[in-house]
Design a protein around this motif. Structure first.
Motif, PDB file in Angstrom:
ATOM      1  N   UNK A 143      -3.913   0.531  -3.070  1.00  0.00           N
ATOM      2  CA  UNK A 143      -3.469   0.625  -1.624  1.00  0.00           C
ATOM      3  C   UNK A 143      -2.679  -0.642  -1.276  1.00  0.00           C
ATOM      4  N   UNK A 144      -2.926  -1.831  -1.679  1.00  0.00           N
ATOM      5  CA  UNK A 144      -2.429  -3.249  -1.535  1.00  0.00           C
ATOM      6  C   UNK A 144      -0.828  -2.856  -2.100  1.00  0.00           C
ATOM      7  N   UNK A 145      -0.791  -2.418  -3.027  1.00  0.00           N
ATOM      8  CA  UNK A 145       0.606  -2.380  -3.915  1.00  0.00           C
ATOM      9  C   UNK A 145       1.492  -1.535  -3.320  1.00  0.00           C
ATOM     10  N   UNK A 146       1.040  -0.326  -2.749  1.00  0.00           N
ATOM     11  CA  UNK A 146       1.874   0.283  -1.839  1.00  0.00           C
ATOM     12  C   UNK A 146       2.036  -0.020  -0.539  1.00  0.00           C
ATOM     13  N   UNK A 147       1.131  -0.693   0.227  1.00  0.00           N
ATOM     14  CA  UNK A 147       1.317  -0.964   1.477  1.00  0.00           C
ATOM     15  C   UNK A 147       2.241  -2.031   1.568  1.00  0.00           C
ATOM     16  N   UNK A 148       2.369  -2.999   0.597  1.00  0.00           N
ATOM     17  CA  UNK A 148       3.134  -4.154   0.380  1.00  0.00           C
ATOM     18  C   UNK A 148       4.668  -3.568   0.086  1.00  0.00           C
ATOM     19  N   UNK A 149       4.865  -2.560  -0.627  1.00  0.00           N
ATOM     20  CA  UNK A 149       6.029  -1.986  -0.972  1.00  0.00           C
ATOM     21  C   UNK A 149       6.579  -1.218   0.313  1.00  0.00           C
ATOM     22  N   UNK A 150       5.811  -0.637   1.068  1.00  0.00           N
ATOM     23  CA  UNK A 150       6.125  -0.065   2.280  1.00  0.00           C
ATOM     24  C   UNK A 150       6.602  -0.868   3.507  1.00  0.00           C
ATOM     25  N   UNK A 151       6.197  -2.022   3.073  1.00  0.00           N
ATOM     26  CA  UNK A 151       6.274  -3.264   4.404  1.00  0.00           C
ATOM     27  C   UNK A 151       5.223  -3.030   5.430  1.00  0.00           C
ATOM     28  N   UNK A 152       4.047  -2.258   5.117  1.00  0.00           N
ATOM     29  CA  UNK A 152       2.953  -2.218   6.041  1.00  0.00           C
ATOM     30  C   UNK A 152       2.716  -3.702   6.552  1.00  0.00           C
ATOM     31  N   UNK A 153       2.235  -3.822   7.963  1.00  0.00           N
ATOM     32  CA  UNK A 153       2.244  -5.206   8.828  1.00  0.00           C
ATOM     33  C   UNK A 153       0.896  -5.809   7.955  1.00  0.00           C
ATOM     34  N   UNK A 154      -0.018  -5.142   7.589  1.00  0.00           N
ATOM     35  CA  UNK A 154      -1.207  -5.551   7.255  1.00  0.00           C
ATOM     36  C   UNK A 154      -2.355  -4.650   7.158  1.00  0.00           C
ATOM     37  N   UNK A 155      -3.592  -5.098   6.822  1.00  0.00           N
ATOM     38  CA  UNK A 155      -4.946  -4.316   6.909  1.00  0.00           C
ATOM     39  C   UNK A 155      -6.120  -5.176   7.510  1.00  0.00           C
ATOM     40  N   UNK A 156      -6.774  -4.329   8.491  1.00  0.00           N
ATOM     41  CA  UNK A 156      -7.976  -5.099   8.997  1.00  0.00           C
ATOM     42  C   UNK A 156      -9.028  -3.937   8.768  1.00  0.00           C
ATOM     43  N   UNK A 157     -10.156  -4.535   8.165  1.00  0.00           N
ATOM     44  CA  UNK A 157     -11.357  -3.785   7.837  1.00  0.00           C
ATOM     45  C   UNK A 157     -12.870  -4.211   8.614  1.00  0.00           C
ATOM     46  N   UNK A 158     -13.367  -3.494   9.083  1.00  0.00           N
ATOM     47  CA  UNK A 158     -14.732  -3.736   9.251  1.00  0.00           C
ATOM     48  C   UNK A 158     -15.545  -3.143   8.139  1.00  0.00           C
ATOM     49  N   UNK A 159     -15.748  -4.184   7.288  1.00  0.00           N
ATOM     50  CA  UNK A 159     -16.096  -3.692   5.840  1.00  0.00           C
ATOM     51  C   UNK A 159     -15.737  -4.789   4.916  1.00  0.00           C
ATOM     52  N   UNK A 160     -15.611  -4.292   3.577  1.00  0.00           N
ATOM     53  CA  UNK A 160     -15.045  -5.224   2.636  1.00  0.00           C
ATOM     54  C   UNK A 160     -14.013  -4.367   1.723  1.00  0.00           C
TER      55      UNK A 160
END
Length: 221
Positions: A94-111
């Motif tokens: 998920x990190x790899x694809x999100x970075x490639x798609x220039x997603x602004x970031x991820x916020x998780x109520x969890x880990x």
């Protein structure tokens, strides 16, 4: 003058979570997400919430979701895993694809897990911590594009999120203009106070001169 989406996000990116937090307090809006912190203190994010809510698996086991291919710049992935810290909902792929798609970031109520990839790519993840145990066959997607809870704060799809070394704040979309205006006023006053103190003024005098205490209180308080 009409404020565009680009203008709103540009203004948001120029602020700190502390300034926005003070503005939220001034306006009586709950928006400080408790216990959600960046994997690295240098991480910043700003954008609009794209929301997903997880729940425990049932007999069909469910899925953790393949949603990331549909997201892009200015989207903040907001994952409500009900504060669970025993099963991850974000990792390397998920990190790899999100970075490639220039997603602004991820916020998780969890880990999350696979922290090294997030740090390597500089992709901002804010969560309750990290652990290696997968969420597969432990959690399932219950709904997307719905209100969720992050650190005790309700997040609606399209709400503004700002994250920095101090954590995450949430600005309701319907109140964005007044919150941003209040935060900008507070941060201008604080900069003026810093300048005055560095020029030799006492803190007391500088705060009075720039109405610091008035800026910290809501109307009528």
């Amino acid at each position: 003058m009409v404020t565009t989406e680009s203008d709103t996000l540009t203004r948001l990116r120029a602020l700190s979570t502390s300034g926005v937090s003070d503005a939220l307090d001034k306006l009586g809006i709950p928006g400080q997400a408790l216990g959600i912190a960046p994997l690295d203190r240098s991480f910043r994010l700003a954008g609009r919430a794209w929301t997903l809510r997880y729940g425990p698996v049932g007999q069909d086991r469910g899925t953790v979701g393949d949603y990331i291919d549909d997201l892009g710049p200015d989207d903040v992935v907001v994952l409500d895993n009900q504060s669970r810290v025993d099963a991850t909902v974000w990792g390397d792929l998920l990190t790899t694809v999100a970075h490639r798609r220039e997603v602004a970031g991820t916020v998780i109520d969890g880990v999350c897990r696979d922290v090294d990839r997030s740090l390597e790519l500089g992709y901002p993840v804010f969560s309750r911590g990290n652990w290696m145990r997968t969420g597969k066959d432990r959690v399932r997607v219950e709904a997307t594009g719905v209100p969720v809870s992050i650190g005790g704060i309700r997040v609606e799809p399209g709400d503004l999120l700002l994250g920095d070394g101090d954590g995450i704040v949430v600005v309701p979309a319907a109140r964005a203009e007044e919150v941003l205006a209040a935060a900008e006023e507070i941060e201008r006053a604080e900069q003026a106070i810093r300048d005055a103190v560095e020029a030799g003024s006492s803190l007391r005098e500088a705060r009075v001169a720039h109405r610091y205490h008035d800026l910290q209180h809501g109307a009528g308080s």
